[in-house]
Scaffold this motif. Structure first.
Motif, PDB file in Angstrom:
ATOM      1  N   SER A 136       0.700  -1.309  -0.273  1.00 15.22           N
ATOM      2  CA  SER A 136      -0.107  -0.003   0.078  1.00 15.22           C
ATOM      3  C   SER A 136       1.268   1.362  -0.019  1.00 15.22           C
ATOM      4  CB  SER A 136      -1.137   0.045   1.194  1.00 15.22           C
ATOM      5  OG  SER A 136      -0.220  -0.132   2.482  1.00 15.22           O
ATOM      6  N   GLU A 137       1.986   1.204   0.555  1.00 17.04           N
ATOM      7  CA  GLU A 137       3.280   2.361   0.971  1.00 17.04           C
ATOM      8  C   GLU A 137       3.181   2.343  -0.434  1.00 17.04           C
ATOM      9  OE1 GLU A 137       4.416   4.811   3.498  1.00 17.04           O
ATOM     10  OE2 GLU A 137       2.348   3.418   4.683  1.00 17.04           O
ATOM     11  N   HIS A 173      -3.481   7.368   1.690  1.00 18.20           N
ATOM     12  CA  HIS A 173      -2.592   6.100   2.434  1.00 18.20           C
ATOM     13  C   HIS A 173      -4.105   4.733   2.841  1.00 18.20           C
ATOM     14  CE1 HIS A 173       1.132   6.589   1.633  1.00 18.20           C
ATOM     15  NE2 HIS A 173       1.153   7.615   2.043  1.00 18.20           N
ATOM     16  N   ARG A 174      -5.188   5.164   3.225  1.00 15.20           N
ATOM     17  CA  ARG A 174      -6.640   4.901   3.520  1.00 15.20           C
ATOM     18  C   ARG A 174      -7.368   4.154   2.451  1.00 15.20           C
ATOM     19  NH1 ARG A 174      -9.695   9.297   5.676  1.00 15.20           N
ATOM     20  NH2 ARG A 174     -10.769   8.836   4.403  1.00 15.20           N
ATOM     21  N   ASP A 177      -4.318   1.363   1.784  1.00 13.46           N
ATOM     22  CA  ASP A 177      -4.014   0.390   3.037  1.00 13.46           C
ATOM     23  C   ASP A 177      -5.737  -1.000   2.921  1.00 13.46           C
ATOM     24  OD1 ASP A 177      -1.751   1.788   3.679  1.00 13.46           O
ATOM     25  OD2 ASP A 177      -2.921   2.797   5.454  1.00 13.46           O
TER      26      ASP A 177
END
Length: 243
Positions: A136-137, A173-174, A177
């Motif tokens: 995800s990063e 990022h949410r 993620d």
């Protein structure tokens, strides 16, 4: 009005009037405090506030300087607003308008370097998507890099700085993620379509493709919002997966 606020406004006025220019070193603390008619304590507090605002830069052992006053520096505090928790629908609407116009301008002003940056971001996303486990990063970084490349290609540094500040890193990022599989292929395809329109130097099509992408982002953000109603989250996820 506090004395600290007086300092902030007086230094800003000095800059606006040309008494201080980008890159200039501030006078000695005692001299400047006397000139502004404030205590040295109030001056220090005002200077600290101006540093936070990106107007001044404190260099250890070398004094305090006026920054370059470029848009990216002065608008960077807006990033805090974009990352605050809560309903971001109004903020996203503003970002969508800016992103759409940036894509249109990019179709008129892009260079080979901008195209290469956008293509690298797409390649990074593609590699992350085929990895055994979604990173995800890495996906979020590639997503951000693509939008920044388009913004910079617009040829408008203020527009680019606004978009960099309003990028919404926490929300981005949410999404990655919580649903990398759902967001991944869809985002990659939409980025490809935006870049194709831009490289074809078709501003109307570029705006349309980016506008469609921003609507998709709005839907994805809604699915990850803790305030959103459960039925909408479930239906959108099912519809997206069925694509």
């Amino acid at each position: 009005m506090s004395r600290t606020q007086d300092v902030v406004e007086d230094v800003q006025r000095l800059i606006l009037d040309g008494g201080l220019r980008p890159g200039d070193r501030l006078p000695a603390e005692k001299e400047l405090a006397s000139e502004l008619g404030v205590s040295r304590g109030s001056l220090r507090e005002g200077v600290r506030a101006l540093v936070v605002l990106g107007i001044l830069e404190a260099r250890h052992g070398d004094g305090t300087y006026v920054t370059s006053l470029d848009p990216a520096t002065l608008l960077s505090p807006l990033a805090f607003l974009a990352d605050l928790p809560g309903d971001h629908s109004s903020l996203h609407a503003v970002r969508a308008m800016l992103e759409t116009e940036a894509a249109g301008l990019a179709a008129l002003h892009l260079t080979d370097a901008h195209v290469a940056r956008a293509r690298r971001a797409l390649d990074d996303m593609a590699r992350a998507l085929v990895a055994p486990r979604p990173d995800s990063e890495r996906l979020a970084a590639a997503d951000l890099a693509f939008h920044q490349a388009v913004a910079d290609a617009s040829g408008n540094p203020v527009l680019a700085a606004l978009l960099h500040a309003l990028a919404g890193r926490q929300a981005r990022h949410r999404v990655w993620d919580e649903m990398p599989e759902i967001a991944g292929d869809r985002t990659f395809e939409e980025h490809e379509a935006v870049l194709a329109a831009i490289t074809a130097r078709d501003p109307d099509r570029a705006r349309l493709r980016m506008a469609m992408h921003m609507v998709a982002i709005e839907d994805l953000l809604a699915t990850t919002s803790t305030d959103g109603p459960a039925p909408r989250r479930r239906n959108l996820a099912e519809a997206t997966t069925a694509r």
